[in-house]
Scaffold this active site. Sequence first.
Site, short mmCIF file in Angstrom:
data_model
loop_
_atom_site.label_atom_id
_atom_site.label_comp_id
_atom_site.label_asym_id
_atom_site.label_seq_id
_atom_site.Cartn_x
_atom_site.Cartn_y
_atom_site.Cartn_z
N THR A 1 0.82 -1.21 0.00
CA THR A 1 0.00 0.00 0.00
C THR A 1 0.85 1.27 0.00
OG1 THR A 1 -1.44 1.33 1.41
CG2 THR A 1 -0.15 -0.33 2.51
N TYR B 1 -1.82 0.43 10.06
CA TYR B 1 -2.08 -0.29 8.81
C TYR B 1 -0.83 -0.29 7.93
CZ TYR B 1 -3.83 -1.04 4.08
OH TYR B 1 -4.00 -1.47 2.78
N1 NAD Z 1 -8.81 -0.92 -1.31
C1 NAD Z 1 -7.72 -0.14 -1.41
O1 NAD Z 1 -7.82 1.06 -1.76
C2 NAD Z 1 -6.36 -0.71 -1.14
C3 NAD Z 1 -5.25 0.13 -1.28
C4 NAD Z 1 -3.98 -0.37 -1.01
C5 NAD Z 1 -3.81 -1.70 -0.67
N2 NAD Z 1 -4.88 -2.51 -0.56
C6 NAD Z 1 -4.67 -3.91 -0.23
O2 NAD Z 1 -5.37 -4.73 -1.16
C7 NAD Z 1 -5.76 -5.95 -0.54
C8 NAD Z 1 -7.22 -6.23 -0.84
O3 NAD Z 1 -8.01 -5.17 -0.34
P1 NAD Z 1 -9.56 -5.05 -0.69
O4 NAD Z 1 -9.86 -3.60 -0.83
O5 NAD Z 1 -9.92 -5.98 -1.79
O6 NAD Z 1 -10.22 -5.55 0.67
P2 NAD Z 1 -11.41 -6.57 0.94
O7 NAD Z 1 -11.73 -6.46 2.39
O8 NAD Z 1 -12.52 -6.38 -0.04
O9 NAD Z 1 -10.74 -7.97 0.63
C9 NAD Z 1 -9.99 -8.70 1.57
C10 NAD Z 1 -10.37 -10.18 1.41
O10 NAD Z 1 -9.55 -10.95 2.26
C11 NAD Z 1 -10.37 -11.85 3.01
N3 NAD Z 1 -9.64 -12.11 4.26
C12 NAD Z 1 -9.29 -11.19 5.21
N4 NAD Z 1 -8.59 -11.78 6.19
C13 NAD Z 1 -8.46 -13.10 5.84
C14 NAD Z 1 -7.82 -14.22 6.43
N5 NAD Z 1 -7.16 -14.13 7.59
N6 NAD Z 1 -7.89 -15.41 5.79
C15 NAD Z 1 -8.56 -15.53 4.62
N7 NAD Z 1 -9.18 -14.50 4.01
C16 NAD Z 1 -9.13 -13.30 4.61
C17 NAD Z 1 -11.70 -11.15 3.16
O11 NAD Z 1 -12.78 -12.01 3.42
C18 NAD Z 1 -11.81 -10.45 1.80
O12 NAD Z 1 -12.42 -11.30 0.84
C19 NAD Z 1 -5.42 -5.80 0.94
O13 NAD Z 1 -4.21 -6.48 1.19
C20 NAD Z 1 -5.23 -4.29 1.12
O14 NAD Z 1 -4.33 -4.00 2.16
C21 NAD Z 1 -6.16 -2.05 -0.78
O1 UPG Z 2 -16.42 9.48 3.99
C1 UPG Z 2 -15.26 9.83 3.73
C2 UPG Z 2 -14.26 8.88 3.38
C3 UPG Z 2 -12.97 9.35 3.13
N1 UPG Z 2 -12.68 10.67 3.21
C4 UPG Z 2 -11.30 11.12 2.91
O2 UPG Z 2 -10.97 10.67 1.63
C5 UPG Z 2 -9.57 10.35 1.56
C6 UPG Z 2 -9.42 8.92 1.08
O3 UPG Z 2 -9.91 8.07 2.12
P1 UPG Z 2 -10.23 6.52 1.90
O4 UPG Z 2 -11.01 6.36 0.64
O5 UPG Z 2 -10.81 5.98 3.16
O6 UPG Z 2 -8.80 5.89 1.59
P2 UPG Z 2 -7.44 5.98 2.41
O7 UPG Z 2 -7.63 6.21 3.85
O8 UPG Z 2 -6.56 6.95 1.65
O9 UPG Z 2 -6.88 4.50 2.28
C7 UPG Z 2 -7.06 3.74 1.09
O10 UPG Z 2 -5.93 3.90 0.29
C8 UPG Z 2 -4.74 3.42 0.87
C9 UPG Z 2 -3.61 3.65 -0.12
O11 UPG Z 2 -3.40 5.03 -0.32
C10 UPG Z 2 -4.93 1.93 1.16
O12 UPG Z 2 -3.77 1.38 1.67
C11 UPG Z 2 -6.09 1.68 2.08
O13 UPG Z 2 -6.29 0.30 2.26
C12 UPG Z 2 -7.31 2.28 1.46
O14 UPG Z 2 -8.41 2.18 2.36
C13 UPG Z 2 -9.03 10.59 2.97
O15 UPG Z 2 -8.49 11.88 3.03
C14 UPG Z 2 -10.28 10.55 3.86
O16 UPG Z 2 -10.17 11.33 5.02
C15 UPG Z 2 -13.64 11.59 3.54
O17 UPG Z 2 -13.37 12.80 3.63
N2 UPG Z 2 -14.91 11.14 3.80
#
Ligand code: NAD
Ligand code: UPG
Length: 330
Positions: A118, A142
Amino acid sequence: MAVLVTGGAGYIGSHMVLALIDAGHDEVVVIDDLSTGFDWALPPEVTLVRGDVADQALVAETIRTHKIDALAHFAAKIVVPDSVSDPLGYYLANTVKSRALIEAAIGAGVRHVIFSSTAAVYGEPAVVPVPEDLTPNPINPYGRSKLMTEWMLEDAARAHGISYVVLRYFNVAGADPRGRSGQSTPNATHLIKVATQAALGKRSHLEVFGTDYPTPDGSCLRDYIQVSDLAAAHLVALNHLRGGGASMTLNCGYGRGYSVLEVIDVVKSVSGVDFPVKLSPRRAGDPSRIVAGADRIRAELGWVPQHDDLRGIVTQALAWEEALGRRNRV
Ligand SMILES: NC(=O)c1ccc[n+]([C@@H]2O[C@H](COP(=O)([O-])OP(=O)(O)OC[C@H]3O[C@@H](n4cnc5c(N)ncnc54)[C@H](O)[C@@H]3O)[C@@H](O)[C@H]2O)c1
Ligand SMILES: O=c1ccn([C@@H]2O[C@H](COP(=O)(O)OP(=O)(O)O[C@H]3O[C@H](CO)[C@@H](O)[C@H](O)[C@H]3O)[C@@H](O)[C@H]2O)c(=O)[nH]1
């Protein structure tokens, strides 16, 4: 050769599964405890092993049974403010369990690992856009929990002769352009998800967390990457590793930041709904601005994004949110 996708029933993992199937990979196995994922997010040809990534016997048996050579590790807890209130829960889920998984995977013969890291590992970077070689300095549990897993993977790969690609995702958004998957977590905290829910009347309003940041309009800047583009980056990383390519760490973003207020304007414009917005105090753990230095992944892997367009991303997110409502799912 088969791929094991942990967290494949989740938001990003399910798009990776679709990308693998679309690219003709005939054996895709998912391990997921369904804590935040959904079995219906998986196509029927995919094998779902319901369980915990830290269950080493289950992981080893799955790898041996399906002759898995490559692991894509998505499973994690992902909400930055939750990690501030429950740090030990995050270190368990993202660090301790990843350690168990990596050990079991290497022991059972996995040769290649792609790890979902991330932008949060950079914390509040002094340089924006942030290059991969900037020393990481996470400001929330995180980000720290993920950085420790990067380090474990790097050390274990060196010791055991496996190869890896660490992908540091920036803010992932949007949905499968063909409408097969999207962000489905009902109480998701992600900005674009929450804004589309407000536009569709599923939430009464949207809160802006902080308008006093040192940014042009006072709200936080983020680099929003479309989820299928991100899945495609994993596919090229997989081909790179299977082709004997070197281990590396790469940012996944477009190299352009949008403020929270700009994103809200786009969601209002695309949806045509002027939903209520409340200006609130800062949220714990948020860096003010984080934008990807986005050149290395293009140069190293030849990744070419197809969906670098915030209006398009919001259009997909809105369509998915509407579809979720129609299906009475979440
Ligand atoms: N969503 C974002 O913006 C974002 C940004 C940066 C990094 N990531 C990373 O991407 C990955 C996926 O994120 P996402 O947004 O798809 O989240 P998500 O919560 O939709 O997906 C996570 C999945 O992992 C499964 N899971 C969690 N813990 C588990 C465990 N112990 N054993 C088996 N399964 C488990 C959950 O059931 C779910 O299906 C994560 O590693 C997260 O840190 C996400
Ligand atoms: O209701 C809301 C939700 C979010 N935010 C703002 O929007 C921005 C983005 O927030 P969010 O969409 O929650 O994402 P992040 O906290 O930036 O984190 C995301 O992006 C990261 C990478 O940059 C990942 O690692 C995380 O898993 C993923 O949740 C931040 O400034 C928040 O404070 C608001 O103002 N209102």
